[in-house]
Design an enzyme around this catalytic site. Structure first.
Site, PDB file in Angstrom:
ATOM      1  N   GLY A 150     -22.332-118.797  -3.984  1.00  0.00           N
ATOM      2  CA  GLY A 150     -23.444-118.547  -4.889  1.00  0.00           C
ATOM      3  C   GLY A 150     -24.403-117.541  -4.299  1.00  0.00           C
ATOM      4  O   GLY A 150     -25.013-117.809  -3.253  1.00  0.00           O
ATOM      5  N   ASN A 194     -23.061-129.275  -6.922  1.00  0.00           N
ATOM      6  CA  ASN A 194     -21.970-128.318  -7.079  1.00  0.00           C
ATOM      7  C   ASN A 194     -21.018-128.865  -8.124  1.00  0.00           C
ATOM      8  O   ASN A 194     -20.448-129.936  -7.950  1.00  0.00           O
ATOM      9  CB  ASN A 194     -21.232-128.120  -5.749  1.00  0.00           C
ATOM     10  CG  ASN A 194     -20.011-127.229  -5.906  1.00  0.00           C
ATOM     11  OD1 ASN A 194     -19.928-126.422  -6.832  1.00  0.00           O
ATOM     12  ND2 ASN A 194     -19.049-127.380  -5.016  1.00  0.00           N
ATOM     13  N   SER A 203     -10.103-110.455  -1.875  1.00  0.00           N
ATOM     14  CA  SER A 203      -9.488-111.696  -2.326  1.00  0.00           C
ATOM     15  C   SER A 203      -7.972-111.689  -2.256  1.00  0.00           C
ATOM     16  O   SER A 203      -7.348-112.731  -2.093  1.00  0.00           O
ATOM     17  CB  SER A 203      -9.941-112.000  -3.756  1.00  0.00           C
ATOM     18  OG  SER A 203      -9.614-110.920  -4.619  1.00  0.00           O
ATOM     19  N   ASP A 242      -3.186-109.214  -6.158  1.00  0.00           N
ATOM     20  CA  ASP A 242      -4.515-109.781  -6.380  1.00  0.00           C
ATOM     21  C   ASP A 242      -4.366-111.278  -6.591  1.00  0.00           C
ATOM     22  O   ASP A 242      -3.277-111.778  -6.855  1.00  0.00           O
ATOM     23  CB  ASP A 242      -5.195-109.126  -7.584  1.00  0.00           C
ATOM     24  CG  ASP A 242      -6.722-109.174  -7.494  1.00  0.00           C
ATOM     25  OD1 ASP A 242      -7.245-109.815  -6.562  1.00  0.00           O
ATOM     26  OD2 ASP A 242      -7.391-108.569  -8.352  1.00  0.00           O
ATOM     27  N   ASP A 243      -5.495-111.993  -6.465  1.00  0.00           N
ATOM     28  CA  ASP A 243      -5.433-113.446  -6.543  1.00  0.00           C
ATOM     29  C   ASP A 243      -5.401-113.967  -7.968  1.00  0.00           C
ATOM     30  O   ASP A 243      -4.872-115.041  -8.238  1.00  0.00           O
ATOM     31  CB  ASP A 243      -6.602-114.081  -5.776  1.00  0.00           C
ATOM     32  CG  ASP A 243      -7.947-113.693  -6.353  1.00  0.00           C
ATOM     33  OD1 ASP A 243      -7.986-112.832  -7.257  1.00  0.00           O
ATOM     34  OD2 ASP A 243      -8.962-114.229  -5.898  1.00  0.00           O
TER      35      ASP A 243
END
Length: 494
Positions: free
Chosen positions: A51, A126, A307, A369-370
């Site tokens: 965050g 969270n 990522s 990529d993820d």
């Protein structure tokens, strides 16, 4: 308390990050340490990836509570010694936030604090409550006054309304009314409390720093302060620390846990351990599994940074194709103060990523990529590779197609804006402009985590973004689908 300040967020963010999934927040709490707030600030720094919009800390010094909540990064506020000096005490909890409910304004920054009949109470959350708006409406109809547009504030009101004599019982009364995902850190003038929802959707771990217990979202927050990992807090567990020791409460009927699979794919830091598994090793295994499922004839494997890096390493190792940094990321673009013109904004992804032409030119490349959300960033990256001289671009995604939105703390677009929800793989390939496109299968992602998917109707993980199998009731969505949305403040919380 020092006057709150607001950080001017980069105008580049929508252009660069609108195609990424975002986690809602990270939490940290410590009991019985003389530098509780300073330790908490360090822990929050390690959780900054969860965050980046705001951060807050609440402490208690034996006689009064202290609170600092600011918009911006942790280092913008809590690296300053005079701010930490305003947070004395041996108990502290902290929170970093990216909003999925409520806007980016100071009143929504956590931890929230309230003076209840039983004394001061602070909480950081969270996750996301799938009945938070419904509960909020009920509370407002009964006379409650809400000061934020966050679903977390509902928890304060529910605790305040419980008639139980012991505080922990009041807290548990509130939890019984919640649906959705939550990992909570809370504190009173005597206790540090941690709680995880009955399915354990969001992560929460227990650590120890020289005898002081710590609860936090990820193990990387323990590493930064030299604390040792003790165990994961169990799904449905409420853990309480006070001067007499620790107490574990399990107020919910036992059910198999269903942690969020995206913690392994994207959200957790690669150096964290989640559910006893190394996030880095799981991401490498996802890339390896992807290479077995969707091979490509290519010269180099190129990650989309940052990522896609672990999965690309795994893909390269499994395929035997060399791994190269064909894209270089500018890590400083998010901190710029430049106010660009429209022509500069149209450069888009180039502000954050640039092709490494020496690696790419004349090569057949496998881009890793993820995940793929809207696909807008993927279009720009494929174009960038072609302009840098790549002869072929084969796109591989180390997770399955995202076909359903999330309601548990991940900021996902509406379903019609998810590319995979409205297009076939071939249609997506054409939109992105790649020579080929393939995704990791749902079974493949389970294998990468070290599991076999036993029953698609009863998955071991929260994998609804790929399967549509939501683990809890979606009360707010069902209500919203059945009736017009209510106006003004209540609408902001959805």
């Amino acid at each position: 308390m020092t006057a709150p300040t607001e950080r001017a967020f980069s105008v580049f963010d929508p252009t660069l990050d609108g195609d990424r999934l975002r986690e809602e927040c990270g939490v940290f709490g410590i009991y019985g340490h003389r530098d509780a707030a300073a330790v908490t600030a360090l822990g929050l720094h390690a959780l900054q990836h969860r965050g980046e919009e705001a951060a807050g800390i609440v402490s208690f010094d034996g006689s009064r509570f202290h609170s600092e909540r600011r918009l911006g990064l942790v280092e913008d506020t809590f690296s300053k010694r005079h701010i930490i000096d305003q947070l004395p005490g041996h108990i502290a909890i902290g929170h970093v936030r990216y909003s999925t409910t409520g806007g980016t304004v100071l009143r929504n920054v956590q931890p929230f604090f309230a003076e209840l009949a039983a004394g001061g109470f602070a909480v950081g959350h969270n996750g996301n409550l799938t009945n938070g708006l419904t509960l909020r409406r009920q509370l407002v109809d009964e006379g409650a006054m809400m000061h934020s547009t966050s679903d977390t504030e509902v928890i304060l009101h529910l605790v305040a309304r419980s008639r139980r004599s012991r505080f922990v019982d009041r807290f548990i009364d509130a939890l019984r009314l919640l649906e959705g995902s939550y990992s909570l850190v809370a504190m009173t003038n005597k206790k540090l409390i941690a709680a995880r929802d009955p399915l354990g959707i969001r992560p929460l771990v227990l650590g120890d720093l020289d005898g002081s217990p710590i609860v936090t979202s990820e193990t990387c927050a323990l590493d930064i302060i030299g604390a040792k990992y003790v165990r994961d807090i169990e799904n449905g567990e409420v853990l309480v620390f006070d001067e007499h020791g620790s107490y574990s409460h399990k107020p919910f009927p036992p059910v198999p846990p269903r942690p969020c699979i995206f913690e392994y794919i994207y959200f957790s830091r690669p150096d964290s351990m989640v559910g006893g598994r190394s996030v880095y090793e799981v991401r490498k295994a996802m890339g390896s599994q992807l290479a077995h499922e969707s091979p490509a004839a290519a010269d180099v494997v190129v990650p989309v940074p940052d990522s896609g890096v672990p999965a690309a390493i795994g893909y390269a190792q499994a395929s035997g194709i060399p791994y190269e940094l064909g894209i270089i990321r500018n890590h400083y673009v998010g901190r710029t103060f430049i106010q660009p013109t429209q022509s500069i904004r149209e450069l888009g992804v180039r502000l954050k990523h640039n092709a490494n032409r020496a690696v790419v030119a004349g090569k057949r490349i496998v881009l890793i990529d993820d995940s793929l959300v809207r696909g807008t960033t993927s279009v720009k990256i494929v174009q960038m590779m072609r302009e840098a001289g790549a002869t072929e671009v084969h796109f591989r995604i180390a997770s399955p197609p995202i076909t359903h939105p999330d309601y548990y703390g991940i900021d996902t677009p509406e379903r019609e804006k998810l590319l995979a929800a409205t297009h076939t793989v071939e249609e997506m390939r054409q939109i992105i402009g790649a020579d080929s496109l393939a995704f990791l299968s749902v079974d493949g992602i389970y294998r990468a985590v070290g599991e076999e998917r036993r029953d698609p109707a009863r998955p071991q993980f929260t994998d609804h973004c790929f399967t549509g199998e939501y683990p809890t009731p979606l009360t707010d969505k069902t209500t919203a689908d059945a009736a017009p949305r209510r106006p003004a403040l209540l609408a902001e919380a959805s």
